[in-house]
Design a protein around this motif. Structure first.
Motif, short mmCIF file in Angstrom:
data_model
loop_
_atom_site.label_atom_id
_atom_site.label_comp_id
_atom_site.label_asym_id
_atom_site.label_seq_id
_atom_site.Cartn_x
_atom_site.Cartn_y
_atom_site.Cartn_z
N ARG A 155 0.85 -1.18 0.00
CA ARG A 155 0.00 0.00 0.00
C ARG A 155 0.89 1.24 0.00
NH1 ARG A 155 -3.60 -2.36 -1.72
NH2 ARG A 155 -5.71 -2.69 -0.88
N ARG A 156 0.39 2.31 -0.70
CA ARG A 156 1.09 3.59 -0.73
C ARG A 156 0.14 4.69 -0.30
NH1 ARG A 156 2.95 0.06 -4.01
NH2 ARG A 156 5.19 -0.12 -4.43
N LEU A 157 0.56 5.44 0.72
CA LEU A 157 -0.28 6.49 1.28
C LEU A 157 0.33 7.85 0.94
CD1 LEU A 157 -0.82 4.97 4.86
CD2 LEU A 157 -1.97 4.40 2.72
N PHE A 158 -0.43 8.70 0.26
CA PHE A 158 0.02 10.04 -0.12
C PHE A 158 -0.60 11.05 0.85
CE2 PHE A 158 1.76 9.58 -4.56
CZ PHE A 158 1.70 8.20 -4.60
N VAL A 159 0.27 11.70 1.66
CA VAL A 159 -0.22 12.60 2.70
C VAL A 159 -0.48 13.98 2.10
CG1 VAL A 159 0.26 13.64 4.95
CG2 VAL A 159 1.07 11.32 4.45
N LYS A 160 -1.76 14.39 2.15
CA LYS A 160 -2.17 15.69 1.60
C LYS A 160 -2.42 16.72 2.70
CE LYS A 160 -2.48 14.09 -2.67
NZ LYS A 160 -1.71 14.61 -3.83
N VAL A 161 -3.09 16.29 3.77
CA VAL A 161 -3.40 17.17 4.89
C VAL A 161 -3.04 16.44 6.17
CG1 VAL A 161 -5.20 18.49 6.09
CG2 VAL A 161 -5.30 18.22 3.61
N LEU A 162 -2.36 17.12 7.11
CA LEU A 162 -1.87 16.45 8.31
C LEU A 162 -2.98 16.05 9.28
CD1 LEU A 162 1.47 18.20 9.37
CD2 LEU A 162 1.14 15.93 8.42
N ASN A 163 -3.98 16.92 9.48
CA ASN A 163 -4.94 16.68 10.56
C ASN A 163 -6.12 15.80 10.15
OD1 ASN A 163 -6.43 18.36 8.97
ND2 ASN A 163 -6.56 20.05 10.44
N ALA B 113 -9.06 9.48 6.71
CA ALA B 113 -9.05 10.61 7.65
C ALA B 113 -8.05 10.31 8.78
CB ALA B 113 -10.46 10.85 8.20
N VAL B 114 -6.77 10.32 8.44
CA VAL B 114 -5.72 10.03 9.43
C VAL B 114 -5.14 11.35 9.94
CG1 VAL B 114 -3.53 8.87 9.86
CG2 VAL B 114 -5.18 7.88 8.26
N ASP B 115 -5.12 11.52 11.25
CA ASP B 115 -4.55 12.72 11.87
C ASP B 115 -3.10 12.43 12.25
OD1 ASP B 115 -3.91 15.01 13.18
OD2 ASP B 115 -5.49 14.87 14.71
N TRP B 116 -2.18 12.90 11.43
CA TRP B 116 -0.75 12.61 11.67
C TRP B 116 -0.13 13.52 12.73
CZ3 TRP B 116 0.61 8.13 9.79
CH2 TRP B 116 0.02 7.65 8.62
N THR B 117 -0.93 14.45 13.26
CA THR B 117 -0.40 15.31 14.33
C THR B 117 -0.40 14.60 15.68
OG1 THR B 117 -2.57 16.29 14.84
CG2 THR B 117 -1.24 17.37 13.13
N VAL B 118 -0.98 13.39 15.74
CA VAL B 118 -0.92 12.56 16.95
C VAL B 118 -0.28 11.23 16.59
CG1 VAL B 118 -2.96 13.68 17.95
CG2 VAL B 118 -3.24 11.61 16.56
N ASP B 119 0.05 10.43 17.59
CA ASP B 119 0.64 9.13 17.34
C ASP B 119 -0.34 8.25 16.55
OD1 ASP B 119 2.76 9.99 18.83
OD2 ASP B 119 2.24 8.85 20.64
N LEU C 154 -8.71 16.50 1.86
CA LEU C 154 -8.14 15.38 1.10
C LEU C 154 -7.43 14.38 2.00
CD1 LEU C 154 -6.73 17.25 -2.03
CD2 LEU C 154 -8.79 15.83 -1.90
N ALA C 155 -6.92 14.87 3.15
CA ALA C 155 -6.28 14.01 4.15
C ALA C 155 -5.19 13.14 3.51
CB ALA C 155 -7.32 13.19 4.89
N THR C 156 -5.30 11.80 3.68
CA THR C 156 -4.32 10.87 3.14
C THR C 156 -4.97 10.07 2.01
OG1 THR C 156 -3.16 10.73 5.25
CG2 THR C 156 -2.79 8.95 3.67
N GLU C 157 -4.34 10.14 0.84
CA GLU C 157 -4.95 9.54 -0.36
C GLU C 157 -4.38 8.15 -0.63
OE1 GLU C 157 -5.65 11.90 -4.19
OE2 GLU C 157 -3.91 10.64 -4.64
#
Length: 291
Positions: free
Chosen positions: A219-227, A256-262, A231-234
């Protein structure tokens, strides 16, 4: 006492000799001049002396008579005495103030370049700078589950907050083995803010057939928006069992992955038959930082 003798002649008298004593070591002084004048005045009868003048700068005595005539002597001063001893040198006076600095002279020509000195030792190699590829997970330790018929976590890895940034790409490759072939089995890949299946986001699923013994997915996750908003993570696929290395879809999937937390990568498996044995073989997850 030495006597000084001079001859004087007057119009109405014969030439006569006169002696003048030296009283105190000098040829003439004020007392001498007074004595001379009194002596001359005492002997003059007809043509009287009017006055006498002595020139100290040249030592000449001049006699002025009443009839207007004069008489001048030669230099009456004796020879110059020896020079006295030099007096002691007085103390040195204070040093005067330093004068103003004069203008700087023109720069001289550049001298010839000297020979090159020997090369010094090579310094220690500095620390390697950060790479744009970060290893999130890399593990090939087998985790074997036997008789597991419910969805069970075989592996998880924490991704600390602040690790992932906008523009980053996460690549995940994982593999399973099945020892027995009694029935079908299941594998799942999740992302969650805790190491549990409760509330986890599924990003891959595969239902392997009875005869399958080995399978691998990516799987490949493209991070668009951190919180996790917008678009979040595509992704190309989410719940599909299709691999996304070479694939297509009618529309991208958004996590809808929030990368600002663990966040945690979680791998879970299940077997339909309690007699089947499933082994988690390994995982490689890399974070490619934006450049």
């Amino acid at each position: 006492m030495e006597q000084l003798k001079y001859k004087f002649s007057f119009n109405n008298t014969e030439q006569r000799d006169y002696s003048f004593p030296d009283r105190d070591g000098r040829i003439l002084d004020s007392q001498d001049l007074k004595d001379i004048q009194e002596l001359i005045e005492s002997i003059s009868t007809i043509n009287s002396i009017d006055h006498v003048e002595y020139n100290e700068s040249n030592g000449i005595l001049t006699i002025f008579f009443t009839d207007g005539s004069t008489y001048a002597t030669t230099d009456l001063r004796g020879p110059t005495g020896p020079t006295g001893a030099t007096g002691a040198t007085g103390p040195t006076g204070p040093t005067g103030a330093t004068g103003a600095t004069g203008p700087t002279g023109p720069t001289g020509p550049t001298g010839a370049t000297g020979a090159t000195g020997p090369t010094g030792p090579t310094g220690a190699t500095g620390a390697t700078g950060p790479s744009n590829v970060v290893i999130i997970a890399c593990n090939t330790t087998d985790v074997t589950l036997t008789g597991t018929t419910s969805n069970t976590i075989a592996y998880y890895k924490k991704i600390a907050s602040g690790t992932v940034g906008v523009g980053d790409i996460i690549e995940i490759i994982y593999r399973f083995r099945k020892v027995t072939s009694n029935a079908i089995g299941f594998s799942r890949l999740y992302i969650n803010s805790s190491p549990s299946l409760s509330g986890a986001l599924e990003i891959n699923k595969f239902d392997y057939q009875t005869a399958s013994k080995l399978w691998q997915f990516s799987r490949r996750l493209f991070v668009k928006v951190l919180n996790g908003t917008g678009l979040a993570t595509e992704m190309l696929h989410i719940t599909s069992s299709n691999d996304d290395l070479i694939s297509s879809a009618t529309s991208p999937a958004t996590l809808a992955v929030d990368w600002t937390v663990d966040q945690y990568l979680i791998i879970a498996v299940a077997a339909q038959s309690a007699s089947d044995q499933v082994t988690f073989s390994g995982i490689l997850a890399t974070l490619n930082k934006t450049v």
